[in-house]
Design a protein around this motif. Structure first.
Motif, PDB file in Angstrom:
ATOM      1  N   SER A   1      59.417  25.501 -29.071  1.00 34.12           N
ATOM      2  CA  SER A   1      58.619  24.661 -29.967  1.00 34.12           C
ATOM      3  C   SER A   1      57.914  23.516 -29.240  1.00 34.12           C
ATOM      4  CB  SER A   1      59.481  24.108 -31.100  1.00 34.12           C
ATOM      5  OG  SER A   1      60.409  23.172 -30.603  1.00 34.12           O
ATOM      6  N   ALA A   2      58.257  23.279 -27.973  1.00 40.35           N
ATOM      7  CA  ALA A   2      57.604  22.212 -27.211  1.00 40.35           C
ATOM      8  C   ALA A   2      56.167  22.616 -26.872  1.00 40.35           C
ATOM      9  CB  ALA A   2      58.380  21.916 -25.935  1.00 40.35           C
ATOM     10  N   GLU A   3      55.266  21.658 -26.991  1.00 42.85           N
ATOM     11  CA  GLU A   3      53.859  21.908 -26.672  1.00 42.85           C
ATOM     12  C   GLU A   3      53.683  22.041 -25.156  1.00 42.85           C
ATOM     13  OE1 GLU A   3      50.860  23.253 -26.996  1.00 42.85           O
ATOM     14  OE2 GLU A   3      50.704  22.183 -28.916  1.00 42.85           O
ATOM     15  N   ARG A   4      52.681  22.838 -24.748  1.00 45.04           N
ATOM     16  CA  ARG A   4      52.355  22.983 -23.331  1.00 45.04           C
ATOM     17  C   ARG A   4      51.973  21.614 -22.752  1.00 45.04           C
ATOM     18  NH1 ARG A   4      49.060  26.076 -25.959  1.00 45.04           N
ATOM     19  NH2 ARG A   4      47.233  25.122 -25.025  1.00 45.04           N
ATOM     20  N   PRO A   5      52.362  21.334 -21.504  1.00 45.19           N
ATOM     21  CA  PRO A   5      52.106  20.014 -20.913  1.00 45.19           C
ATOM     22  C   PRO A   5      50.635  19.585 -20.945  1.00 45.19           C
ATOM     23  CG  PRO A   5      53.591  21.261 -19.518  1.00 45.19           C
ATOM     24  CD  PRO A   5      53.133  22.200 -20.594  1.00 45.19           C
ATOM     25  N   GLU A   6      49.724  20.495 -20.666  1.00 40.66           N
ATOM     26  CA  GLU A   6      48.305  20.119 -20.632  1.00 40.66           C
ATOM     27  C   GLU A   6      47.774  19.688 -22.000  1.00 40.66           C
ATOM     28  OE1 GLU A   6      48.561  24.617 -21.008  1.00 40.66           O
ATOM     29  OE2 GLU A   6      49.488  23.139 -19.692  1.00 40.66           O
ATOM     30  N   ARG A   7      48.391  20.156 -23.063  1.00 37.18           N
ATOM     31  CA  ARG A   7      48.011  19.730 -24.414  1.00 37.18           C
ATOM     32  C   ARG A   7      48.857  18.545 -24.872  1.00 37.18           C
ATOM     33  NH1 ARG A   7      48.508  19.870 -29.599  1.00 37.18           N
ATOM     34  NH2 ARG A   7      46.963  20.499 -31.096  1.00 37.18           N
TER      35      ARG A   7
ATOM     36  N   ALA B   1      50.237  16.058 -23.051  1.00 39.12           N
ATOM     37  CA  ALA B   1      49.961  14.775 -22.380  1.00 39.12           C
ATOM     38  C   ALA B   1      48.935  13.922 -23.127  1.00 39.12           C
ATOM     39  CB  ALA B   1      49.537  15.010 -20.937  1.00 39.12           C
ATOM     40  N   PRO B   2      47.768  14.460 -23.519  1.00 43.66           N
ATOM     41  CA  PRO B   2      46.809  13.606 -24.234  1.00 43.66           C
ATOM     42  C   PRO B   2      47.306  13.195 -25.628  1.00 43.66           C
ATOM     43  CG  PRO B   2      45.919  15.836 -23.960  1.00 43.66           C
ATOM     44  CD  PRO B   2      47.179  15.762 -23.173  1.00 43.66           C
ATOM     45  N   ILE B   3      48.113  14.044 -26.263  1.00 42.40           N
ATOM     46  CA  ILE B   3      48.685  13.688 -27.567  1.00 42.40           C
ATOM     47  C   ILE B   3      49.658  12.532 -27.390  1.00 42.40           C
ATOM     48  CG2 ILE B   3      50.181  14.510 -29.439  1.00 42.40           C
ATOM     49  CD1 ILE B   3      48.847  17.296 -29.032  1.00 42.40           C
TER      50      ILE B   3
ATOM     51  N   LEU C   1      50.828   6.440 -27.614  1.00 43.56           N
ATOM     52  CA  LEU C   1      50.980   5.142 -26.954  1.00 43.56           C
ATOM     53  C   LEU C   1      49.880   4.177 -27.387  1.00 43.56           C
ATOM     54  CD1 LEU C   1      51.825   6.290 -23.309  1.00 43.56           C
ATOM     55  CD2 LEU C   1      53.431   5.677 -25.139  1.00 43.56           C
ATOM     56  N   LYS C   2      48.656   4.674 -27.468  1.00 43.34           N
ATOM     57  CA  LYS C   2      47.519   3.843 -27.877  1.00 43.34           C
ATOM     58  C   LYS C   2      47.708   3.339 -29.304  1.00 43.34           C
ATOM     59  CE  LYS C   2      42.610   4.022 -28.966  1.00 43.34           C
ATOM     60  NZ  LYS C   2      42.868   3.434 -30.288  1.00 43.34           N
ATOM     61  N   GLN C   3      48.130   4.241 -30.193  1.00 42.64           N
ATOM     62  CA  GLN C   3      48.284   3.831 -31.595  1.00 42.64           C
ATOM     63  C   GLN C   3      49.421   2.825 -31.776  1.00 42.64           C
ATOM     64  OE1 GLN C   3      48.057   6.771 -34.699  1.00 42.64           O
ATOM     65  NE2 GLN C   3      46.488   7.935 -33.620  1.00 42.64           N
TER      66      GLN C   3
ATOM     67  N   ILE D   1      62.957  -0.979 -28.787  1.00 41.72           N
ATOM     68  CA  ILE D   1      63.270   0.427 -29.021  1.00 41.72           C
ATOM     69  C   ILE D   1      62.958   1.233 -27.771  1.00 41.72           C
ATOM     70  CG2 ILE D   1      62.444   2.508 -30.206  1.00 41.72           C
ATOM     71  CD1 ILE D   1      62.042   0.824 -32.705  1.00 41.72           C
ATOM     72  N   THR D   2      63.867   2.142 -27.431  1.00 42.86           N
ATOM     73  CA  THR D   2      63.565   3.184 -26.457  1.00 42.86           C
ATOM     74  C   THR D   2      63.462   4.480 -27.244  1.00 42.86           C
ATOM     75  OG1 THR D   2      64.661   2.088 -24.626  1.00 42.86           O
ATOM     76  CG2 THR D   2      64.373   4.465 -24.437  1.00 42.86           C
ATOM     77  N   ALA D   3      62.358   5.179 -27.077  1.00 43.35           N
ATOM     78  CA  ALA D   3      62.125   6.423 -27.804  1.00 43.35           C
ATOM     79  C   ALA D   3      61.865   7.553 -26.810  1.00 43.35           C
ATOM     80  CB  ALA D   3      60.943   6.285 -28.754  1.00 43.35           C
ATOM     81  N   LEU D   4      62.713   8.584 -26.876  1.00 40.71           N
ATOM     82  CA  LEU D   4      62.525   9.804 -26.092  1.00 40.71           C
ATOM     83  C   LEU D   4      61.770  10.763 -27.011  1.00 40.71           C
ATOM     84  CD1 LEU D   4      66.161  10.021 -24.700  1.00 40.71           C
ATOM     85  CD2 LEU D   4      64.182   8.881 -23.671  1.00 40.71           C
ATOM     86  N   ILE D   5      60.551  11.130 -26.632  1.00 44.24           N
ATOM     87  CA  ILE D   5      59.620  11.784 -27.560  1.00 44.24           C
ATOM     88  C   ILE D   5      59.167  13.147 -27.058  1.00 44.24           C
ATOM     89  CG2 ILE D   5      57.391  11.548 -28.732  1.00 44.24           C
ATOM     90  CD1 ILE D   5      57.755   8.457 -28.258  1.00 44.24           C
ATOM     91  N   ALA D   6      59.227  14.132 -27.956  1.00 43.35           N
ATOM     92  CA  ALA D   6      58.734  15.477 -27.661  1.00 43.35           C
ATOM     93  C   ALA D   6      57.525  15.778 -28.532  1.00 43.35           C
ATOM     94  CB  ALA D   6      59.820  16.517 -27.918  1.00 43.35           C
ATOM     95  N   VAL D   7      56.465  16.248 -27.902  1.00 44.98           N
ATOM     96  CA  VAL D   7      55.307  16.768 -28.631  1.00 44.98           C
ATOM     97  C   VAL D   7      55.578  18.252 -28.840  1.00 44.98           C
ATOM     98  CG1 VAL D   7      52.817  17.161 -28.585  1.00 44.98           C
ATOM     99  CG2 VAL D   7      53.773  15.057 -27.584  1.00 44.98           C
ATOM    100  N   GLU D   8      55.448  18.691 -30.092  1.00 42.52           N
ATOM    101  CA  GLU D   8      55.720  20.089 -30.414  1.00 42.52           C
ATOM    102  C   GLU D   8      54.422  20.842 -30.694  1.00 42.52           C
ATOM    103  OE1 GLU D   8      59.898  20.468 -32.450  1.00 42.52           O
ATOM    104  OE2 GLU D   8      58.680  19.019 -33.553  1.00 42.52           O
ATOM    105  N   SER D   9      54.496  22.163 -30.588  1.00 41.86           N
ATOM    106  CA  SER D   9      53.332  23.011 -30.853  1.00 41.86           C
ATOM    107  C   SER D   9      52.752  22.681 -32.221  1.00 41.86           C
ATOM    108  CB  SER D   9      53.722  24.489 -30.817  1.00 41.86           C
ATOM    109  OG  SER D   9      54.148  24.849 -29.532  1.00 41.86           O
ATOM    110  N   GLY D  10      51.441  22.521 -32.247  1.00 38.39           N
ATOM    111  CA  GLY D  10      50.758  22.243 -33.506  1.00 38.39           C
ATOM    112  C   GLY D  10      50.620  20.768 -33.831  1.00 38.39           C
ATOM    113  N   ASP D  11      51.270  19.896 -33.055  1.00 37.74           N
ATOM    114  CA  ASP D  11      51.138  18.458 -33.311  1.00 37.74           C
ATOM    115  C   ASP D  11      49.710  18.012 -33.042  1.00 37.74           C
ATOM    116  OD1 ASP D  11      53.779  18.120 -34.062  1.00 37.74           O
ATOM    117  OD2 ASP D  11      54.421  17.254 -32.154  1.00 37.74           O
ATOM    118  N   GLY D  12      49.284  17.031 -33.816  1.00 34.61           N
ATOM    119  CA  GLY D  12      47.944  16.486 -33.662  1.00 34.61           C
ATOM    120  C   GLY D  12      47.878  15.103 -34.267  1.00 34.61           C
ATOM    121  N   GLY D  13      46.697  14.743 -34.746  1.00 27.63           N
ATOM    122  CA  GLY D  13      46.443  13.396 -35.241  1.00 27.63           C
ATOM    123  C   GLY D  13      47.366  12.920 -36.343  1.00 27.63           C
TER     124      GLY D  13
END
Length: 145
Positions: free
Chosen positions: A95-101, A103-105, A110-112, A27-39
């Protein structure tokens, strides 16, 4: 979190004329982290990506997951997947999350995925990347958590 997911025979990421990651069948997945995303969103997306049944079984039905076939995943950060094109001619990325937030999400995602036992490859967060995708089928789906 949103992802454009493609079943692939192979895929790679190139930065400045150098292939930095590549996979075979998976699978190739193009992924966007959005505002409010978390665990919660990260866990749901990791599970969806690894267990999504888009690979054919012996009868030709899409009944197998990435885990079932021993496939790989190329996960590429891509804020434009969060683009809203409902108004006007230019996408809004509000709706996209700020890069500094984000990136760690994304790193946690990736880890999970890796924790499921899947070989995970990725690009470089925020870089200008060239993604080569040999779509299989073609099979393309959109996931949202």
């Amino acid at each position: 979190m949103k992802a454009v997911v493609q079943r692939v025979l192979s895929s790679s990421v190139t930065i400045e004329d150098e292939i930095i990651s590549e996979i075979g069948k998976g699978i190739t997945a193009l992924i966007a982290v959005e505002s409010g995303d978390g665990g919660v969103q990260v866990s749901k997306m990791a599970e969806k990506l690894t267990m999504l049944r888009i690979f054919e079984d012996e009868a030709g039905k899409m009944n197998k997951s990435l885990l079932d076939i021993g496939g790989e995943i190329l996960a590429v950060s891509n804020f434009t997947v969060a683009g809203d094109c409902s108004k006007g001619k230019r996408p809004s990325y509000m709706s996209a999350e700020r890069p500094e937030r984000a990136a760690p999400i994304f790193d946690e995602l990736l880890k999970q995925i890796s924790d499921f036992g899947v070989n995970v490859q990725t690009g470089r967060f925020g870089a200008d990347m060239k993604v080569s995708i040999e779509n299989d089928g073609p099979v393309t789906v959109i996931l949202e958590t």
